[in-house]
Design a protein around this motif. Sequence first.
Motif, PDB file in Angstrom:
ATOM      1  N   ARG A 281     -38.138  33.061  -7.684  1.00 49.72           N
ATOM      2  CA  ARG A 281     -39.412  33.119  -6.920  1.00 49.72           C
ATOM      3  C   ARG A 281     -40.677  33.293  -8.042  1.00 49.72           C
ATOM      4  NH1 ARG A 281     -40.820  38.040  -3.295  1.00 49.72           N
ATOM      5  NH2 ARG A 281     -38.997  38.649  -3.979  1.00 49.72           N
TER       6      ARG A 281
ATOM      7  N   VAL B 267     -34.287  36.101  -6.118  1.00 54.76           N
ATOM      8  CA  VAL B 267     -35.210  36.662  -6.837  1.00 54.76           C
ATOM      9  C   VAL B 267     -35.162  36.077  -8.610  1.00 54.76           C
ATOM     10  CG1 VAL B 267     -35.025  38.989  -8.945  1.00 54.76           C
ATOM     11  CG2 VAL B 267     -34.120  39.166  -6.445  1.00 54.76           C
TER      12      VAL B 267
ATOM     13  N   GLY C 208     -41.751  44.205  -1.724  1.00 53.78           N
ATOM     14  CA  GLY C 208     -42.619  43.272  -3.439  1.00 53.78           C
ATOM     15  C   GLY C 208     -42.860  43.484  -4.573  1.00 53.78           C
TER      16      GLY C 208
ATOM     17  N   LYS D 239     -46.552  33.833  -6.276  1.00 50.67           N
ATOM     18  CA  LYS D 239     -46.026  33.894  -5.051  1.00 50.67           C
ATOM     19  C   LYS D 239     -45.619  36.006  -5.168  1.00 50.67           C
ATOM     20  CE  LYS D 239     -44.627  30.446  -2.675  1.00 50.67           C
ATOM     21  NZ  LYS D 239     -42.949  29.473  -3.413  1.00 50.67           N
ATOM     22  N   GLU D 240     -44.972  35.891  -6.210  1.00 51.41           N
ATOM     23  CA  GLU D 240     -45.415  37.245  -6.599  1.00 51.41           C
ATOM     24  C   GLU D 240     -46.112  38.099  -6.880  1.00 51.41           C
ATOM     25  OE1 GLU D 240     -40.996  37.891  -9.785  1.00 51.41           O
ATOM     26  OE2 GLU D 240     -42.564  39.561  -9.904  1.00 51.41           O
TER      27      GLU D 240
ATOM     28  N   HIS E 156     -41.624  44.520  -7.253  1.00 49.23           N
ATOM     29  CA  HIS E 156     -40.986  44.268  -8.562  1.00 49.23           C
ATOM     30  C   HIS E 156     -42.122  43.284  -8.936  1.00 49.23           C
ATOM     31  CE1 HIS E 156     -37.366  45.684 -10.196  1.00 49.23           C
ATOM     32  NE2 HIS E 156     -36.503  44.365  -9.148  1.00 49.23           N
TER      33      HIS E 156
ATOM     34  N   GLU F 230     -47.217  40.707  -3.813  1.00 51.16           N
ATOM     35  CA  GLU F 230     -47.308  42.692  -4.236  1.00 51.16           C
ATOM     36  C   GLU F 230     -48.809  42.777  -3.758  1.00 51.16           C
ATOM     37  OE1 GLU F 230     -47.330  44.702  -8.651  1.00 51.16           O
ATOM     38  OE2 GLU F 230     -46.123  43.038  -8.294  1.00 51.16           O
TER      39      GLU F 230
ATOM     40  N   HIS G 116     -44.279  33.145  -9.509  1.00 52.66           N
ATOM     41  CA  HIS G 116     -45.098  34.329 -10.205  1.00 52.66           C
ATOM     42  C   HIS G 116     -46.020  34.812  -9.399  1.00 52.66           C
ATOM     43  CE1 HIS G 116     -45.758  37.493 -13.255  1.00 52.66           C
ATOM     44  NE2 HIS G 116     -47.313  37.271 -13.156  1.00 52.66           N
TER      45      HIS G 116
END
Lengths: 741, 211, 99
Positions: free
Chosen positions: B168, B165, B209, B172-173, B211, B177, B170
């Motif tokens: 990771r 976590v 995803g 990619k986050e 988060h 999402e 940003h």
Amino acid sequence: MSFNLRLIPLLPFLGAAILILFGRKWKRDTVLVVAAGAIACSAIVVFDAVFTALPAAGAGGLTDVVGTWFAAGPLKIDLAFRLDGLSSVLCLIITFIGFLIHIYSSGYMEHDPDFPRFFAYLNLFCGSMLVLVLGDNLPVMFIGWEGVGLCSYLLIGFWYQTTANADAGKKAFITNRIGDFGFLIGMFLLFQYTGTLNFQEITAAAAPGGALMQPLWLGQPIAFWAALFLFIGATGKSAQIPLYVWLPDAMAGPTPVSALIHAATMVTAGVYMVTRLHALYLLSPAVMAIVAIIGALTALFAAIIGFAQNDFKKVLAYSTVSQLGFMFAAVGTGNWDAGIFHLFTHAFFKAGLFLCAGSVMHAMSGSGDITIMGGLRKKIPWTHGVFVVCWLAICGVPFFSGFFSKDSIVSGAFGTEVFGEQLAWVGKLVGVILLLAATGTAFYMSRLYFLVFSGKETRAPHDVRHHIHESPGSMVGPLVVLAIGAALGGFIGIPGGMFDNPQWNWLAEHLAPVVGPEMEVAKSIEFGFMSVSTVLALVGIGVAYVFYGGGYREPARKFAAAMPGFVRLVQDKFRIDELYAFLIIRPLRKLAQVVFLVVDRILIDKVLVEGVGAVVDVFGRIVRGFQVGDGQRYMAVFAIGVAAMVYFATRPTMPSNLAVNVNGTAVDVDARRSGNTSERPQEYSFDFNDDGRPEVTGSEPSAHHDYGKPGTYTIRVDVRDPRWGTHSSVKREVHVPEGVR
Amino acid sequence: MSAGGASIGDQIVFWILAAFITFFAIFTMTRRNPVTAVMSLVATFFGLAGLYATLSAHFLAVLQVLVYAGAIMVLFIFVVMILNREEVAPLALRPLRVLGVLAAVYLFVKFIDVVSFDLPSTVPAPASDTFGTVAAVGEMLFREFLYPFEAISVLLLVSIVGGVVISRSHQKEVSAERAAEHRKQVQEMARHDYPEAAGPADEAHGHGGGH
Amino acid sequence: MPTSYYLVLSFALFLIGTSGVLLRRNALIVLMGIELQLNGGNLALLAFSRQLGDQKGQVLAFLIIALAAAEAAVGLAILVGLFRGRQTINLDEITLMKR
């Protein structure tokens, strides 16, 4: 014997309170009734007390203890009043003349919008003065003392809308305050060394061999200093040198105020106080000499200034200062009866003179300038008549009141024995100065009379001249009463020596329980001085007539032309005010400025206000540093903390004071800490002469050593904890005495 | 300090290993180049493993090599490769920190005092054959220390998940999402068009995803 | 060898690790210092375990190794994330606090 004396000051106080609260809404007549009524009732109580209760009372007179004012440790002050021979005379004067002046004021202040306030203040004044006079101890007297000072300020500056009047009030109050400081010091000294402030007890303690005669400063006894400081207070209140400067300025107040406060009552408080404490003063001939000399000098000095004053009230003001000087000269020479006698007669004739001044000013449309007066004899006959009586009284013309009282003073001065061998010349000196002053008195009062009342023409401008008229009945009435008193008052105090009949001296008899027997003066001296002073009075009047009879005459003008500088100096009252301003006021102003710049700006603003902020800031910075979020820093602090803890926790404990036992020349030392039983095994090393080489080492906490010879040695004990490797050590000096086996 | 009772061989081994360990430890802490530092740390761990062996902790010696020198240090190497940057001034000699180090040295000296005073200088008795073996330690692990053993597994799981976590990126986050959102929308549309063909609710699908 | 020798060595290791943690700016090196500290502790545990003949110490050391692994993983992950944002692993430059 107990009597309801508290009513005497209470009634005027009530009057004052009522008038302050409600007076503004009432009619003039109501106000007058309340105010004069309060005084009248008070007067009735006084008369009752003096003439019925007092003769029946014992030596201590009448007392009234209202309650304990405060008790703080050894100091216990009661709110207590006492009416005895001395205070009774003053009470009669205050209430009687006060009443007359209330009546007078109703006419004088008729057109004044602040009528109720005036009467409220007058009542307040009378109440305070009565408290002053009736007080049985110094603090209660001081309440009255301060109270009359306050009322003086309020009344002098009554027309405060004019700055000059307010300034005069301030000057009076501040000058008084300086004197009050002396009064307080005197009080403190008395309490410190006698443990009491009560008059009876102080009188008892004032014995020749008593506590008060112990030397204090500069070789002088306590009594000297206490009396001296109290006298300084008296010079402030009673306008003597050097603190008289407020009295002439006080003429800015309404004339009834001048009559009551600055002639008859308040200014006499100093004389009263000295008389009250006569036992104290008798202990110190030096202080009495000072009092007498200052009184005499003031009498002469003020008289001279009076020669050249052009304001009616100012002449009278300096006259008051001068006459007060006479009174102080009297008490200074131990002639208590004469001092109070003159206080009594002066109250009548001076009040009368002042009220005449008011009447004349009323006639002259408010002006007091004698240079534009003249010829008023026919125009205001009643005022003229009263003035003549009072004038003759103050000049000391025979059989008027002033004659008897002034004469007692002078002959008492010459004949006194209170100064002893060394200072016997003081009495003579004082007497001579007083004679000169008396001559001067006659001169300037006559000058006043001639310039105001004699002659044909009034020198004033047309419109003023046409307005001249006699005063209304409310003003003339009291004038007449006072004149009668001025004329006949002398007969209460004829010196006993005169006709070998002491009972004729009613006043002295009346005062005797308080101040002791009348002063014995030889008949020859008495009669001698009576003649001398009569002659001098006539001389004074004669010279004044030559100079001013019927107006300004040639000799006056020639004299003024011959010595212009001197004349101007006298007119400027010897520029004493200017001198004070230069010597005292200017430096004080400078000091105030310095204080402002230094203390206020720097100390308070910068150091205290900003400083506090800066300190907080600095501490904040330091403390903030502990929490920066820097983990490495935290760990470093942690390590340091742990190390410190370990160090302190593992140090061997030792007593801060070694237990040393000396036996002959040997010592036993024990380094155990009391109460500590669970000890780790330690290594001890005892160095008995602190030379770095221990004599005894081991694991025993005590050791023994023999020095062999006496002396002072230093023992040093080191302890080491073998497990932790930490040290601790203690040193102690030991003294081995000699000669002990 | 006298090594009361230890054979000469034991002493030699100890001193060599101790010197080895100390040298490389200091070496590690004073290197400018992180790669060098990691490698010398590996050497330290090898030395430690040997020392553990002399202490009859055989299982742990092996574990030290496998896990510490093998896995953890490899992890370090990976990260060093990503972040390789040489330092200009390696040591930050700030007064407070130096003071902290000195305080720690003081504690060390005190420790030596205490240890030489209290602890007997005699060598402990020889251990039994089963002391420190895999079987013995394993048995203890699964008996008395079962709960801590399981707890540590959970801890490892947590650290894995946490590691993923945290590291990771940003970008990619955000893209993950968006992908999840897109998928959900597609599903909605599919259900809308073909209501009977919708399968069991699959909303849980796209929450990975979130988060 | 007497236990005390091992203990002194373990403290020395711990000391070296601590100085590294306190005095270095590179975050990676700091993490390595922490590993050294943990190992120092391990050594002490094992020495006592040997002296007392009690295996519990070894089990504890085992758990500590596992713990160190977890901690290193997370720490390095943080470091990587930090680097991505700050482009540096110099602790002085990373800190947001004043001074």
